[in-house]
Design a protein around this motif. Structure first.
Motif, mmCIF file in Angstrom:
data_model
loop_
_atom_site.group_PDB
_atom_site.id
_atom_site.type_symbol
_atom_site.label_atom_id
_atom_site.label_comp_id
_atom_site.label_asym_id
_atom_site.label_seq_id
_atom_site.Cartn_x
_atom_site.Cartn_y
_atom_site.Cartn_z
ATOM 1 N N ARG A 13 52.186 39.984 44.736
ATOM 2 C CA ARG A 13 51.115 39.084 44.280
ATOM 3 C C ARG A 13 50.187 38.778 45.442
ATOM 4 N N GLY A 14 49.039 38.195 45.128
ATOM 5 C CA GLY A 14 48.144 37.722 46.170
ATOM 6 C C GLY A 14 47.156 38.767 46.669
ATOM 7 N N LEU A 15 46.550 38.470 47.812
ATOM 8 C CA LEU A 15 45.502 39.315 48.370
ATOM 9 C C LEU A 15 45.847 39.839 49.758
ATOM 10 N N SER A 16 47.131 40.093 49.988
ATOM 11 C CA SER A 16 47.522 40.733 51.246
ATOM 12 C C SER A 16 47.070 42.187 51.222
ATOM 13 N N ARG A 17 46.967 42.784 52.392
ATOM 14 C CA ARG A 17 46.618 44.200 52.468
ATOM 15 C C ARG A 17 47.616 45.042 51.674
ATOM 16 N N LYS A 18 48.890 44.733 51.807
ATOM 17 C CA LYS A 18 49.932 45.499 51.117
ATOM 18 C C LYS A 18 49.726 45.468 49.606
ATOM 19 N N CYS B 138 38.750 40.556 43.500
ATOM 20 C CA CYS B 138 39.821 39.617 43.833
ATOM 21 C C CYS B 138 39.876 38.584 42.715
ATOM 22 N N HIS B 139 40.954 38.610 41.950
ATOM 23 C CA HIS B 139 41.019 37.844 40.709
ATOM 24 C C HIS B 139 40.967 36.335 40.942
ATOM 25 N N ARG B 140 41.451 35.886 42.057
ATOM 26 C CA ARG B 140 41.341 34.501 42.485
ATOM 27 C C ARG B 140 41.325 34.483 44.006
ATOM 28 N N PHE B 141 41.088 33.324 44.591
ATOM 29 C CA PHE B 141 41.144 33.178 46.043
ATOM 30 C C PHE B 141 42.598 32.965 46.458
ATOM 31 N N ASP B 142 42.995 33.544 47.581
ATOM 32 C CA ASP B 142 44.365 33.412 48.071
ATOM 33 C C ASP B 142 44.346 32.662 49.401
ATOM 34 N N PRO B 143 44.681 31.375 49.397
ATOM 35 C CA PRO B 143 44.641 30.583 50.631
ATOM 36 C C PRO B 143 45.730 30.953 51.626
ATOM 37 N N SER B 144 46.715 31.751 51.197
ATOM 38 C CA SER B 144 47.819 32.111 52.083
ATOM 39 C C SER B 144 47.529 33.356 52.926
ATOM 40 N N VAL B 145 46.409 34.013 52.660
ATOM 41 C CA VAL B 145 46.066 35.247 53.366
ATOM 42 C C VAL B 145 44.719 35.077 54.061
ATOM 43 N N VAL C 112 31.007 52.080 33.764
ATOM 44 C CA VAL C 112 31.427 51.311 34.933
ATOM 45 C C VAL C 112 32.706 50.565 34.575
ATOM 46 N N VAL C 113 33.765 50.806 35.330
ATOM 47 C CA VAL C 113 35.046 50.139 35.097
ATOM 48 C C VAL C 113 35.312 49.132 36.204
ATOM 49 N N ALA C 114 35.625 47.918 35.802
ATOM 50 C CA ALA C 114 35.992 46.865 36.752
ATOM 51 C C ALA C 114 37.420 46.428 36.476
ATOM 52 N N THR C 115 38.204 46.311 37.522
ATOM 53 C CA THR C 115 39.543 45.748 37.373
ATOM 54 C C THR C 115 39.789 44.790 38.542
ATOM 55 N N LYS C 116 40.967 44.176 38.570
ATOM 56 C CA LYS C 116 41.187 43.074 39.504
ATOM 57 C C LYS C 116 42.596 43.113 40.097
ATOM 58 N N VAL C 117 42.753 42.317 41.168
ATOM 59 C CA VAL C 117 44.037 42.191 41.842
ATOM 60 C C VAL C 117 44.216 40.758 42.315
ATOM 61 N N PHE C 118 45.401 40.228 42.155
ATOM 62 C CA PHE C 118 45.805 38.914 42.689
ATOM 63 C C PHE C 118 47.081 38.428 42.026
ATOM 64 N N PHE C 119 47.093 38.369 40.720
ATOM 65 C CA PHE C 119 48.209 37.737 40.019
ATOM 66 C C PHE C 119 49.488 38.581 40.114
ATOM 67 N N ILE D 86 29.646 42.221 46.000
ATOM 68 C CA ILE D 86 28.392 42.199 45.253
ATOM 69 C C ILE D 86 28.424 41.314 44.014
ATOM 70 N N SER D 87 29.603 40.743 43.686
ATOM 71 C CA SER D 87 29.669 39.994 42.429
ATOM 72 C C SER D 87 30.735 38.912 42.470
ATOM 73 N N ASN D 88 30.557 37.957 41.549
ATOM 74 C CA ASN D 88 31.557 36.927 41.280
ATOM 75 C C ASN D 88 31.731 36.860 39.772
ATOM 76 N N GLN D 89 32.976 36.681 39.336
ATOM 77 C CA GLN D 89 33.242 36.594 37.899
ATOM 78 C C GLN D 89 33.804 35.215 37.560
ATOM 79 N N PRO D 90 32.941 34.303 37.113
ATOM 80 C CA PRO D 90 33.385 32.958 36.742
ATOM 81 C C PRO D 90 33.367 32.746 35.228
ATOM 82 N N ILE D 91 34.018 31.709 34.780
ATOM 83 C CA ILE D 91 33.844 31.283 33.395
ATOM 84 C C ILE D 91 32.489 30.593 33.302
#
Length: 324
Positions: free
Chosen positions: A92-97, A120-127, A76-83, A174-179
């Motif tokens: 950067r961010g969580l826009s559709r583009k 989603c690597h972090r929350f994006d308040p701008s989207v 199982v491979v997990a990767t992220k998007v945001f930074f 289905i998941s959250n990745q916190p410290i």
């Protein structure tokens, strides 16, 4: 190795996962990184976590190269998007583009046809959250992504995302990745209870507090020359741990580990894995031997007396809040 459901989904992940933050593509040579990944796989770890932003994609390349000889369905491979992945306003961010473009880029770097868990690597308040969730849902429908999740979102943000997903009849996150570790416990207040109620599993990172919970840092002592704390001035989290009261507490926990005839590393991981709602703890490794030691933690059962003793020790730093 033991395997757990990721939240209420049907996906099963190893209780320990192998991550690549601050290591693969950076501090660890590629050959050594591949040796670590192979050792993890041999020991039953099927969950491998990375992100596009880890060394500008280099960590994804290393991971993909190491896994290419294994049956795709076996891991199982997990990767992220945001930074940021570039200097442009849409890089950067969580826009559709950005989400769609970075998913394609991650697939190329990993050398895969699909990503098991896209986060989603972090929350994006701008989207608008709706835009983000609809983009993720489209990726699922296209077969590029199987499951989706978030990382370091608050309980309120998770609740909102789940509610919106239900309103739009989207595939659920289905998941959250916190410290999460014995020093950094903020998720216990709201994130864990809300996630458990909504069916999200926690994939926790930095379970050893970036090495502090291995016991290698001593109070009133200089930092080991080859340690992360001595060589990473920009890492505010680990630098904030370098306080005598914190390190003294860690030494007391080490005494508990000695009584149980386990390492402090194993005790720290077992403490996390006993927590309801934690699906997997992501370990880091710069050599295969570390993984061999870590995996032994999945078989450690901590008694109520031991947990109570540890809680009394941890009370000494309950008001300490690391830099985040």
């Amino acid at each position: 190795m033991k395997y757990r459901q990721l939240g209420k989904s049907g996906l099963k992940v190893s209780a320990l996962g192998l991550g690549s933050w601050l290591t693969y593509g950076k501090a660890v040579e590629d050959k050594t990184a591949e040796d670590c990944i192979h050792k993890a796989y041999e020991l039953g770890i099927n969950f491998f976590d990375t992100a596009n932003a880890y060394e500008a994609g280099k960590a994804e390349v290393v991971l993909g190269n190491a896994l290419k000889d294994y049956e795709r369905s076996s891991y199982v491979v997990a990767t992220k998007v945001f930074f940021p992945m570039g200097s442009g306003p849409n890089d950067r961010g969580l826009s559709r583009k950005h989400i769609i473009e970075q998913c394609d880029a991650s697939l190329k770097r990993l050398g895969l046809d699909y990503i098991d868990l896209y986060q989603c690597h972090r929350f994006d308040p701008s989207v608008p959250v709706e835009e983000t969730l609809l983009a993720l849902d489209d990726l699922v429908k296209q077969g590029k992504v199987l499951y989706t999740g978030v990382s370091e979102w608050t309980a309120a943000q998770i609740q909102s995302a789940v509610d919106i997903g239900k309103d739009y009849r989207l595939h659920p996150i289905i998941s959250n990745q916190p410290i999460y570790n014995m020093i950094e416990r903020y998720i216990e207040d709201e994130v864990l209870p809300v996630s458990n109620q909504l069916g999200l599993g926690q994939i926790v990172f930095s379970p050893l507090a970036q090495g502090v919970l291995t016991g290698k840092y001593k109070p009133d002592a200089s930092l080991p020359d080859d340690s992360r704390a001595a060589n990473d001035d920009t890492n505010m989290v680990i630098n904030s741990y370098m306080r005598n009261d914190v390190l003294q507490t860690v030494q007391k926990l080490n005494d508990v580990a000695k009584e149980l005839e386990v390492s402090l590393t194993q005790l720290s991981l077992a403490w996390i894995l006993r927590q309801q709602g934690v699906s997997s703890a992501i370990i880091g490794a710069s050599r295969p031997g570390q993984i061999e030691e870590n995996v032994k933690a999945v078989d450690i059962e901590l008694s109520e007396d031991t947990l109570q003793k540890m809680e009394i020790i941890l009370e000494e730093i309950k008001d300490f809040h690391p830099a985040r």
